[in-house]
Design an enzyme around this catalytic site. Structure first.
Site: not given
Length: 268
Positions: A141, A154
Site C-alpha cells: 500500500s 495497517y
C-alpha cells in the site's frame, strides 16, 4: 517476464486489485488459479477470466490457515502442473484511532497482511524453484511509504511486507526467483467501500483495472516495484523523507476531517 502460459496463483483474486491483476494476466495468456474465502464470488470471477483466454481455476481457502495454504499449493500442482508466479494480494484493513481498534482487528491485520504472505512464500518456494523462472508479487500500500493518521497498524503491516519483499529479493537474486513490491494508492475496490475519504483528503481513487495493468507492465519490464499515485504521491514520499515535520503539519490540518471519514473503514 513473459506471462504467456505462466502458472499463476492470486490470493484475494475474486474482486478488487486481485481480480484486476488476474484479468490483466489473463489477457497475456497466463494460466490462473485464484484464491479466496467465498466460493460463489470465486466461481463467477473464474468464469469471467476464462472468457479472456485459458481456463481459470479457483480454490477456496483462508491464507492465514497453514492447512489451507498447503491445500492451495497442492491444488496449484494438480490444476496448473506447478507454479511460476505467486501474487500475495489478500488483505485486511481497519482504520480509526488506535485505542478504538480492537485487539482482534489488529491481530487480524498482522496475520492477513504480513504473517500469511511470509509463510505462504516459504511454503511455495520449492514449487517456484522448480520452473527456474519464478516470480513473487507482494501487494502492499502507499501507506507503507507514508504513514497516515488512523492507519497506524495497517501501515505497519504493509511496510513490514514491503521491507520483507526487498530483503527476500536480495536473498533470492541469482537463484531464478524475482520479487516485485506493489504500492497502490486508494483504489475503487470492495475494501475501500466503507471509507468516506475522498480526493480532498488525499484519497483520490483510481480504478483497479489501472493497477492491474501497471502490475503486468512492471512484470514484463522486470521491475522491482510498482508505485502508483504519480507525481503527487512521489512528492509526498520525498517530503516525508526530507522534511517529515512539514507532512505532519499538512496532516494536522486534515486530521479532524480524516478521522470522521475513516472511522468506519473496515474490511476483513
Amino acid at each position: 517476464m513473459d506471462l504467456n502460459n505462466k502458472r499463476v496463483l492470486v490470493t484475494g483474486g475474486s474482486s478488487g486489485i486481485g481480480f484486476a491483476i488476474a484479468e490483466a494476466m489473463a489477457g497475456k495468456g497466463a494460466r490462473l488459479l485464484i484464491v479466496g474465502r467465498r466460493e460463489a464470488e470465486l466461481s463467477a470471477a473464474a468464469a469471467k477470466l476464462s472468457a479472456l483466454g485459458n481456463k481459470a481455476e479457483f480454490v477456496t481457502g483462508d491464507v492465514t490457515v497453514e492447512a489451507d495454504r498447503r491445500r492451495i499449493l497442492a491444488e496449484a500442482t494438480a490444476k496448473l502442473g506447478g507454479l511460476d508466479v505467486l501474487v500475495n494480494n489478500a488483505g485486511a484493513v481497519r482504520a480509526a484511532r488506535l485505542e478504538l481498534i480492537s485487539e482482534d482487528d489488529i491481530r487480524a491485520m498482522v496475520e492477513v497482511n504480513l504473517v500469511a504472505p511470509i509463510l505462504f512464500i516459504r511454503q511455495a518456494l520449492p514449487l517456484l524453484r522448480e520452473g527456474g523462472d519464478g516470480l513473487i508479487v507482494n501487494v502492499t500500500s502507499a501507506a507503507a511509504l507514508t504513514g497516515m493518521p488512523f492507519y497506524g497498524a495497517y501501515a505497519a503491516t504493509k511496510a513490514g511486507l514491503a521491507r520483507f519483499g526487498e530483503a527476500l529479493r536480495r536473498e533470492l537474486k541469482g537463484e531464478g526467483i524475482h520479487v516485485i513490491t506493489v504500492y497502490p494508492v486508494a483504489t475503487e475496490t470492495p475494501m475501500m467501500a466503507s471509507s468516506k475519504a475522498g480526493a480532498d483528503l488525499g484519497f483520490g481513487r483510481e480504478s483497479a483495472a489501472d493497477v492491474g495493468k501497471a502490475v503486468v507492465e512492471g512484470i514484463e519490464a522486470n521491475a522491482i516495484e510498482v508505485s502508483r499515485g504519480g507525481e503527487a504521491r512521489a512528492k509526498a514520499v520525498a517530503l516525508n523523507r526530507d522534511n517529515p515535520l512539514a507532512l505532519d503539519e499538512r496532516f494536522m490540518g486534515l486530521k479532524a476531517a480524516l478521522e470522521e471519514a475513516t472511522r468506519d473503514h473496515r474490511s476483513f
